[in-house]
Structure formats: structure tokens, C-alpha cells
Design a protein around this motif. Structure first.
Motif, short mmCIF file in Angstrom:
data_model
loop_
_atom_site.label_atom_id
_atom_site.label_comp_id
_atom_site.label_asym_id
_atom_site.label_seq_id
_atom_site.Cartn_x
_atom_site.Cartn_y
_atom_site.Cartn_z
N ALA A 49 4.67 1.27 0.86
CA ALA A 49 5.29 1.19 2.18
C ALA A 49 6.25 0.02 2.28
CB ALA A 49 4.21 1.07 3.25
N THR A 50 5.99 -1.05 1.52
CA THR A 50 6.87 -2.22 1.63
C THR A 50 8.25 -1.96 1.05
OG1 THR A 50 5.73 -2.96 -0.35
CG2 THR A 50 5.13 -4.04 1.70
N GLU A 51 8.40 -0.91 0.25
CA GLU A 51 9.70 -0.64 -0.36
C GLU A 51 10.57 0.28 0.50
OE1 GLU A 51 9.02 0.79 -4.30
OE2 GLU A 51 7.92 -1.03 -4.87
N LEU A 52 10.04 0.73 1.63
CA LEU A 52 10.79 1.66 2.47
C LEU A 52 11.80 0.90 3.34
CD1 LEU A 52 7.82 3.88 3.66
CD2 LEU A 52 9.34 4.25 1.71
N SER A 53 12.74 1.66 3.93
CA SER A 53 13.69 1.05 4.86
C SER A 53 12.97 0.71 6.16
CB SER A 53 14.82 2.03 5.15
OG SER A 53 14.35 3.06 5.98
N GLY A 54 13.62 -0.11 6.98
CA GLY A 54 13.01 -0.52 8.24
C GLY A 54 12.64 0.66 9.12
N GLY A 55 13.53 1.63 9.22
CA GLY A 55 13.27 2.80 10.05
C GLY A 55 12.11 3.62 9.51
N GLU A 56 12.07 3.75 8.19
CA GLU A 56 10.97 4.51 7.59
C GLU A 56 9.64 3.81 7.84
OE1 GLU A 56 13.14 6.70 3.77
OE2 GLU A 56 12.66 4.56 3.66
N LEU B 215 0.85 -1.20 0.00
CA LEU B 215 0.00 0.00 0.00
C LEU B 215 0.88 1.25 0.00
CD1 LEU B 215 -2.59 -0.81 2.81
CD2 LEU B 215 -2.85 -1.07 0.36
N SER B 216 0.35 2.33 -0.52
CA SER B 216 1.10 3.59 -0.41
C SER B 216 1.08 4.02 1.06
CB SER B 216 0.44 4.66 -1.27
OG SER B 216 -0.80 5.03 -0.72
N VAL B 217 2.09 4.80 1.43
CA VAL B 217 2.19 5.27 2.81
C VAL B 217 0.90 5.98 3.22
CG1 VAL B 217 3.37 6.95 4.27
CG2 VAL B 217 4.69 5.39 2.82
N GLU B 218 0.38 6.77 2.32
CA GLU B 218 -0.82 7.55 2.64
C GLU B 218 -2.01 6.62 2.95
OE1 GLU B 218 -2.01 9.98 -0.60
OE2 GLU B 218 -2.96 11.46 0.70
N LYS B 219 -2.17 5.56 2.12
CA LYS B 219 -3.27 4.63 2.34
C LYS B 219 -3.09 3.90 3.66
CE LYS B 219 -5.82 4.85 -1.38
NZ LYS B 219 -7.26 5.08 -1.30
N LEU B 220 -1.84 3.54 3.93
CA LEU B 220 -1.55 2.78 5.13
C LEU B 220 -1.88 3.60 6.39
CD1 LEU B 220 -0.31 -0.06 5.26
CD2 LEU B 220 1.83 1.00 5.89
N VAL B 221 -1.42 4.84 6.38
CA VAL B 221 -1.70 5.70 7.53
C VAL B 221 -3.21 5.93 7.64
CG1 VAL B 221 -1.36 8.02 8.48
CG2 VAL B 221 0.56 6.80 7.45
N GLY B 222 -3.86 5.99 6.50
CA GLY B 222 -5.32 6.19 6.47
C GLY B 222 -6.07 5.08 7.19
N LEU B 223 -5.48 3.87 7.21
CA LEU B 223 -6.15 2.76 7.91
C LEU B 223 -6.24 3.03 9.40
CD1 LEU B 223 -4.72 -0.37 6.08
CD2 LEU B 223 -7.04 0.51 6.02
N GLY B 224 -5.42 3.94 9.91
CA GLY B 224 -5.54 4.33 11.32
C GLY B 224 -6.89 4.94 11.62
N ARG B 225 -7.58 5.40 10.59
CA ARG B 225 -8.89 6.03 10.80
C ARG B 225 -10.03 5.02 10.82
NH1 ARG B 225 -8.60 9.99 13.53
NH2 ARG B 225 -10.66 10.68 12.85
N LEU B 226 -9.72 3.72 10.63
CA LEU B 226 -10.79 2.69 10.56
C LEU B 226 -11.80 2.77 11.70
CD1 LEU B 226 -9.25 -0.70 9.33
CD2 LEU B 226 -11.12 0.59 8.31
N PRO B 227 -11.35 2.93 12.96
CA PRO B 227 -12.35 2.92 14.05
C PRO B 227 -13.34 4.08 13.94
CG PRO B 227 -10.12 2.69 14.92
CD PRO B 227 -9.99 3.03 13.48
#
Lengths: 294, 259, 329
Positions: free
Chosen positions: B135-142, B90-102
Motif C-alpha cells: 500500500a505504501t507504494e501506491l499514489s496518494g489517491g489510490e 502491507l499489501s492492500v488486501e492485508k490493510l483492508v483486512g485490518l478493518g475487520r479487527l473489531p
């Protein structure tokens, strides 16, 4: 009634199921004939029919297990008295017959093996028609040393077939035999010759189908044959093959009959008894003509 | 919102891991959870998040954790586990967006408000520039920062984070801690964070809870708890402890008991 | 690609293939007579061919393909594993076994209801076994090996059950159950399977939020308010219903659920929930296309559609395995 002759037919190969009977195969060989007639072992349900029609009872060492199945074996009632085999080479070694008769098609490996160790094996052709019956009867007669009886049977058969046969006119009713899985019996089959002798056109043969082959359901619906003969479902054990004949598209066809309108086993192997099937179908055709159905 | 646990006991496959823990995180504070490996830090965080069953009481403000539905918990407690799982590119934006699920009704996408929360969370964690990257292509820290942004975007009164700083470079360790502090101070969040870096804990946390063998070994401000004695008792180490203008500086110097 | 545009294109593709499937057949009806027979009436033979022979076939291609596609996407999302697929993990084979065990034993008479009942039971058992093995964090290897073991066992037991049937035709039906076909099915099969499949689709779609949340693993998913036990139950029952009901009427058709989500995923935002409907539509398109090919590749001799999907799917699977290995997932 004329008695049996020739070889394996088109019916489905049935599994040897009657194990109890088989257990005694090795033990219960009937007392050998005092005569010098060769002792025979038949490994195929259609050669069974010829052997039963021609041999002295004492000649018969054993018959195929399917000889007991009334749907495949016209002479199943007589066959019940004899031991049965499963077509295994080992059984042949132990029984030591003078001659083994079987089909060209079935149990091919067994045939090779038996010949290799020096057993006399006579094979009868898979393709059979009403016309091939007299030849097969005479050949089996010669093999069994029963030429005179074979000649009597063959001549009676030829006469009766000639009297019964009414080849179809160009505008005769079109019939098709539609078996499990949508398989039809095309040209070159026993059923084809039976249909024609009874005065029907065989639609599958006319469409160029040879032997036992699948026939598209759509074509069956489009051609709307005057008579559709369906196989009877196997009792007690369902299969998808049997369910096809329940298809609504088939239910919409006219003149559906079960193949069982001919006596049981009368046209699964070719033999003199196959005339019974011709007679039954001819009666059906005349009834259809009278009823304005055809 | 205050999160309070009283005599919390937890068993994992028959073994008692937490022996009656009392802990409290007040709104507006960052509490650092320290302790050696196997002390029960992760288990405590999971128990507080309601992920594993435990005896004792966990209170959230006026209510108890047990009385909350799963959906309500999702709106009150954000939990950032130690395992950094990202299943799909997923793109970083989509991934962070999942935080809004609740906060989203079934079948509804992100509202403008949701998107604003996600933007802010990505800015906090310094991943806004990665918004469109898988997001899967980022470094571990990222990835760690993206996942933290996801938890921050959940926008809950309580945030439980299990070693969010491990594997980050020093600058981003401090970015992480600064963001947690800002959350606590600015939005009156209660933040409980487990850490291994003693200096990081001492300088960025308001209070420290030290666990050893499933029990609280020390509790108080960093100055009260980060002493030579407690470090020896809890971690079995000696440390050099100093202080600069902003707080304590600690460096482990040896194993206790060795000369 | 925009989600709406993707769905629109896929619907268009499915529609074209559906019509194509209706127009192909040995009776060589001309398209106008065929469509007239389907909708308006006209010559009796054309009506029956269209409504009783070709329509059920095309409908089954549509709904079974949709089921396999959506079930594949759901399993991949749930297990966070791109190689999860109803066929590969043994669900289809076990559904076949269930159908065979109940139908051929004659326990249910020759009732057609025996087929879906048995297949659903089989599929349910398989999904439960796989989820039990895959509980927590499973590697791809464990999952695939478990699937291979389950498929082999089910295949062997299916053959055994068919060989034990006294009906001489049963043993010839092994190929149908292992490499499915949609030949000569009727509307009865459609009505038998459609309600069950639709229930399966609904259960899968109802779990779409859980699938998204599971992107982060179970712990985070739970913290996002996901009811994991309920999601697991929905996925298990949804996949069992969709795949089981399909297998009951067409036999096991493999690889659709593997190939389709892979082809579709790059066209979406890669969110597991965004993949469900497009994978269903893609599955329908692929199965309809494969069934058309099964009828025309070898003139006069129809192939089993499961043979074709395996011919497409197995090399694809090998390629995926090689790629997955390289990426060391």
C-alpha cells in the motif's frame, strides 16, 4: 621480623580515598634530618614499603596515599605517621625532595615530567619475585644513603628465604590464585614465587599463563586444583568482579580458601615481609597434607 | 442506526471549538458536512466518533456513545480520518483486512466472511486490482481509496468520513461518493462525510449541514442550503448556481464583498 | 514466506546455535561427553562445566536475544518507526544506569536482586521519556536525537556512579554495562531474569492487535476498538521488563532489536504482529551467534558480545539512515 624492601606488586590499583590526610601533605613535612641524608618522596605503595624499612624517619617527606591501605601496604601502621601524596607533579615541586622513588609502570607521565624539570627520579621494576627482593633492598639502600642497613636486611632475608623455601615436587599439590573477574597470577608474579617457595605448584603458570591474566572458569573447573585461593570481596561496596567468586561452579571446587590466609598486605608488594606469606602458605600445605586433603 | 448529537460542546486546549451542535444522521442517508477551514468539521467528526471528549449527548440508536465500550464502538462506528497514515508496506488486501479487527476474536485470523467483506469493499473503492501491491507504494489517491475500503470493510451502521474525496481525480471522487450512497441506500447505513467540493456535496448528499465558527449555520436538503445567501454568509463567496437533470451545479465565482 | 515455515526455520536455527553455544568453550570437552554431562551425568567436571557454566550462558543468549528482538519489533510497530530500537532510543543504557545506581551504591547490600530492580526502573523511565517525546507524530530524527541524548546522559551517569564506587574494580566494569557480555554468568542470573522477561513477552504479545491497528495511526486505531492507553502501558511495561531484565544480567547489548526486525520483515506479511515472534527468535539466533563469535574470533581472548553486535549493527544502522533519508520517510 625482617623489614621491608622492593616494589609494586600485583594487587589491584586502589583509588586514593583518604582526602583528609592529603590536605596536609604540603604542610606537615617532618623536621628535616640534620644529617646530609637525601630527603625522599615515594609515589608508589611498593616503594613506600622499601622507604619505610630503610630510611631515617627524617628523610621521608611523603609517601603514596595507598601506604595507609592495610590490604596493599604491609607497613601501613608505621606509614600512618607520615604525610601522603597523590603522585602529582605539583606536589613534588612544592615539597622539593632530593629524590623521588616510584614504580616504572604507574604514573608514567609524572615520571617523565619530573625528569624533564631536573628532579632525580628512581624507578623500581614492576615485575617482582621473592628473588628480586635483596637486589631492590640494596638498591634502595644506596639511593637513600643507608647501605649498611640495607645490607643487614638483605642478608637476613636471603638466609631466611633459603631456610624456609621448599620447592615443590613434581607431584606437589596444585594451587591457583583466582582473583576478581577470574584473573589469575601466572608465572613471573610475586604470588607465583610465593606459592613455589611454600611448596605448591602454580597451576596457572604450568598452563602457560604469564602475569595477571584472565583464566577461563571452565578450565578451573576441569583442572580441579588442590587449592583455590580466592580474593576477598571489597567490604561495603559491591562489584560484579567480586561476585564472580560466588559462582556455583567455583563453589563446587574443593579446598577453597581466601587469599587472606596470609597476613594482610604481605604479598601485594614484594619485601622482606613477603616471607610471612610464604610461612602462612607453607603451614596451609602441611595442614592439607596432614588432613589428606592435598 | 441513527446517530444523533444534542448540544455538543467541545474544547480543544482551552478554546471552545464546538458551541452546542445539534446534528442527526438517519439510517439510509448521506449527510454532507460543509464549512470553511477551521469551522469545526473535523472536530465534530472526532467528537461523534468518541475520539475526543465533549459535553452534550451523542446517541446511537437506543444507546448513548458514552455507554459503549471501545470494542462496541468499533463495531458501530467506522471513522476515516483526514490524515492518511499507512505505517508499513502491507499489501492492500492485508490493510483492508485490518478493518475487520473489531469483529475478530483475539488471536483469530480472518474468516471466510471477513474476506468476503474485504473483497466487496475493495470492489466498491476500485482497488481490488491492487490487492497484492504494497500500500505504501501506491499514489496518494489510490491510498485514499484503500483506506476508505478499510473503513467500509469495518461494516458498521455508522460511517464518519473526513474529506475522503480530497486529492482524488474527478472520476474517483464520484466513485467514492457513489460507494457511500450505495452503502447508505443498500445497507441502511448512516453516513456523515465532510467535503470541500460544493458540487460534489450538492449532487451526492441527501442532506447538508453547514458549520461556521463551531455552530450550525444551515441545515437541510442541498436545494435548501446551497443558496447564494448561505454561501456568502458561511464561506464569504459568490457562486454561480445552476441545475441539471441530476441536481445542482455550483461554481465559486468570487469573494463576497469584492466587486 | 509462510508464517509457520518462517517460524519453523528460525526455531531450527536457534536450536542449532544453542547447541553450538553449548559445545564451545576453552575446556574442549568432546561433544558426547558434554551432552552426557548436561543430561545424564558422568564425570563431575563435565557436569559442572555443562550445567553451571555453558548452559546458563546459552540460555541467556536465547532469552536475552529473544527479548531484544521482540522488544525492537514492538517498539518499531508502536512508534511506526523502523529505526526504533531499545539500544538506540536509550532504554538499554538507562537500564544499565538503574542497575549500576542501585547495585554499586551498596544500598541493597550485595544482593543480586538489586540488579533487575534497578534495571527495570531505569528501563521504565527511559521508555516513558521516549514515549512522552514521541507522543503524537514524531519524526525519525526527533526520536533518534532523543535516544542519543538519553543514551549519552545515561552512559555518563553510569561511568560517574562506577567511578564514585570505593570498590577498585567497579570502574573496570563500565565496559560491561555499556557493551554487555555473557561471560561466566550462572543459573542464578537465568532465574533472576527469565520470569521478568517472560512477563514482558506476554505483555508485548498481548498488544499485537493494537500494534496492527496502529498501522493507520492513533485515530483510526482507536476507532477500530483499540484501547490506546492500555496498549501504551502494555508496550511500555513489556519493553521495560524484557530489556531491563536482560540488561540487568548481561549489560547493554545494542542493535539486535534494530537489525533483526529489518531482516525478518520482508519474510513476513509485514503486519506488525506477524513480526513479533519471528523477531524474538531471530534475536535469539543473532545473539547466540554473536556470543559464539565473541568466544572464537580472537583465540584465548574473549570479546564482549556487545562489541560484536555493535560492529554488525552500527554499519547496518548507518545504511538504514541513508536509505530512510533517500526515501524521505
Amino acid at each position: 621480623m625482617v623489614r621491608a624492601v622492593d616494589r609494586c606488586g600485583f594487587g589491584p590499583r586502589r583509588r586514593p580515598a583518604r582526602f583528609a590526610a592529603l590536605l596536609f601533605t604540603l604542610l606537615a613535612a617532618p623536621a628535616a634530618a640534620e644529617s646530609t641524608l637525601p630527603r625522599v618522596m615515594s609515589l608508589n605503595v611498593c616503594t613506600d614499603q622499601l622507604v619505610l624499612a630503610l630510611a631515617e624517619p627524617g628523610q621521608i617527606l611523603s609517601l603514596s596515599a595507598l601506604a595507609d591501605d592495610p590490604d596493599l601496604s604491609f607497613h601501613s601502621a608505621i606509614a600512618a605517621a607520615y604525610p601522603k601524596n597523590r603522585g602529582l607533579a605539583e606536589e613534588v615541586f612544592l615539597a622539593r625532595p632530593d629524590i623521588v622513588v616510584t614504580g616504572t609502570y604507574s604514573l608514567h607521565n609524572t615520571t617523565q615530567l619530573l625528569r624533564h624539570i631536573g628532579t632525580r627520579v628512581e624507578t623500581f621494576d614492576y615485575a617482582q619475585t621473592l628473588e628480586s627482593v635483596p637486589g631492590a633492598v640494596r638498591r634502595m639502600g644506596a639511593i637513600l644513603g643507608r647501605e649498611a642497613r640495607a645490607e643487614t636486611i638483605a642478608e637476613a632475608y636471603e638466609a631466611e628465604l633459603a631456610a624456609l623455601s621448599s620447592p615443590p615436587a613434581a607431584d606437589a599439590a596444585a594451587a591457583i590464585i583466582y582473583e576478581q573477574n577470574g584473573v589469575v597470577l601466572g608465572s613471573g608474579t610475586l604470588a607465583d614465587s610465593v606459592l613455589k617457595a611454600a611448596g605448591f605448584r602454580n597451576l596457572a603458570a604450568e598452563r602457560g599463563y604469564e602475569g595477571m591474566v584472565p583464566y577461563p572458569l571452565e578450565l578451573l573447573v576441569r583442572d580441579r586444583p588442590d587449592l583455590v585461593l580466592l580474593a576477598s570481596p571489597f567490604p561495603g561496596a559491591p562489584s560484579l568482579a567480586d561476585q564472580l567468586v560466588e559462582h556455583p561452579a567455583i563453589a563446587s571446587l574443593k579446598s577453597l580458601r581466601r587469599k587472606g590466609i596470609a597476613p594482610r598486605g604481605s604479598w601485594s608488594c614484594a619485601g622482606p615481609f613477603t616471607l610471612e606469606a610464604v610461612r602462612a602458605l607453607k603451614a596451609l600445605r602441611e595442614e592439607m597434607a596432614a588432613g589428606g586433603e592435598g | 442506526m441513527r446517530i444523533v448529537a444534542k448540544s455538543l460542546k467541545t474544547k480543544l486546549s482551552g478554546r471552545t471549538v464546538l458551541h452546542g451542535i445539534d446534528i442527526e444522521v438517519a439510517p439510509g442517508s448521506v449527510v454532507g458536512l460543509l464549512g470553511p477551514n477551521g469551522a469545526g468539521k473535523s472536530t465534530l467528526l472526532r467528537a461523534l466518533a468518541g475520539q475526543i471528549s465533549s459535553e452534550g449527548v451523542v446517541g446511537l440508536g437506543e444507546r448513548s456513545l458514552a455507554s459503549l465500550s471501545l470494542a462496541e464502538r468499533g463495531r458501530l462506528i467506522a471513522y476515516l480520518p483526514q490524515e492518511r497514515t499507512i505505517g508499513w508496506p502491507l499489501s492492500v488486501e492485508k490493510l483492508v483486512g485490518l478493518g475487520r479487527l473489531p469483529w475478530r476474536a483475539f488471536g483469530k485470523g480472518l474468516s471466510a466472511g471477513d474476506i468476503a467483506f474485504c473483497r466487496a469493499a475493495m470492489e466498491e473503492m476500485d482497488v481490488a486490482h491492487l490487492a497484492d501491491r504494497p500500500a505504501t507504494e501506491l499514489s496518494g489517491g489510490e491510498q485514499a481509496r484503500v483506506l476508505a475500503a478499510r473503513a467500509i470493510a469495518q461494516d458498521t451502521p455508522v460511517l464518519l468520513a473526513d474529506e475522503p474525496a480530497s486529492g482524488l481525480d474527478p472520476a474517483h471522487q464520484m466513485t467514492m461518493m457513489a460507494a457511500l450512497r450505495r452503502l447508505a441506500a443498500g445497507k441502511r447505513r448512516a453516513v456523515l462525510v465532510s467535503l470541500h467540493d460544493l458540487t460534489l456535496a450538492a449532487r451526492w448528499c441527501d442532506r447538508i449541514v453547514m458549520l461556521k465558527d463551531g455552530a450550525v449555520a444551515a441545515e437541510g436538503t442541498p436545494a435548501e442550503t446551497m443558496t447564494a445567501e448561505t454561501l456568502r454568509a458561511v464561506f464569504g463567496i459568490t457562486a454561480w448556481i445552476d441545475r441539471d437533470d441530476c441536481g445542482l451545479v455550483l461554481a465559486p465565482t468570487g469573494l463576497a464583498g469584492t466587486p | 514466506m509462510n508464517a509457520l515455515r518462517l517460524s519453523g526455520l528460525l526455531i531450527l536455527l536457534v536450536l542449532m546455535l544453542f547447541i553450538g553455544s553449548l559445545l564451545i568453550g576453552p575446556a574442549a570437552l568432546d561433544p558426547i561427553a558434554g551432552m552426557k554431562g548436561l543430561f545424564a551425568g558422568g564425570e563431575e567436571a563435565a557436569i559442572i562445566i555443562m550445567r553451571e557454566v555453558r548452559l546458563p550462558r546459552a540460555l541467556l543468549g536465547l532469552i536475552v536475544g529473544f527479548s531484544l528482538g521482540i522488544a525492537g519489533a514492538a517498539l518499531q510497530g508502536f512508534l511506526r518507526n523502523p529505526l526504533a530500537e531499545p539500544g538506540l532510543i536509550g532504554v538499554s543504557a538507562t537500564a544499565s544506569l538503574g542497575a549500576v545506581a542501585i547495585f554499586y551504591s551498596g544500598l541493597a547490600g550485595s544482593s543480586m536482586l538489586a540488579l533487575p530492580a534497578g534495571a527495570l526502573a531505569g528501563a521504565l523511565v527511559a521508555v516513558l521519556i521516549i514515549l512522552a517525546i514521541a507522543a503524537g507524530n514524531t519524526t525519525t530524527l526527533t526520536l533518534i536525537l532523543a535516544g542519543v541524548a538519553l543514551s549519552s546522559l545515561s552512559g555518563a551517569l553510569t561511568s560517574l556512579a562506577l567511578n564514585l564506587s570505593p570498590n577498585p574494580f567497579a570502574s573496570y566494569e563500565i565496559i560491561f554495562w555499556l557493551l554487555g557480555s555473557m561471560k561466566d554468568r550462572s543459573m542464578v542470573h537465568v532465574w533472576l531474569s527469565l520470569p521478568l522477561m517472560a512477563a514482558g513477552w506476554a505483555l508485548i504479545l498481548a498488544s499485537s492487535r493494537a500494534l496492527d491497528a496502529l498501522t493507520f495511526g492513533e485515530a483510526t486505531a482507536a476507532s477500530l476498538g483499540t484501547n490506546l492507553p492500555r496498549a501504551r502501558l502494555s508496550i511500555v511495561c513489556g519493553v521495560a521488563l524484557a530489556v531491563g531484565a536482560g540488561t540487568a544480567v548481561t549489560g547493554a547489548i545494542g542493535f539486535i532489536g534494530l537489525v533483526v526486525p529489518h531482516l525478518i520483515r520482508p519474510l513476513t506479511d509485514r503486519m506488525p504482529s506477524s513480526l513479533l515472534m519471528p523477531s524474538g527468535l531471530g534475536g535469539a539466533a543473532l545473539l547466540l551467534a554473536a556470543d559464539i563469535a565473541a568466544r572464537i574470533v580472537v583465540p584465548s581472548r574473549e570479546l564482549n558480545v556487545g562489541v560484536l553486535t555493535a560492529l554488525i549493527g552500527a554499519p547496518f544502522f548507518l545504511w538504514l539512515v541513508a536509505r530512510t533519508r533517500r526515501e524521505a520517510i
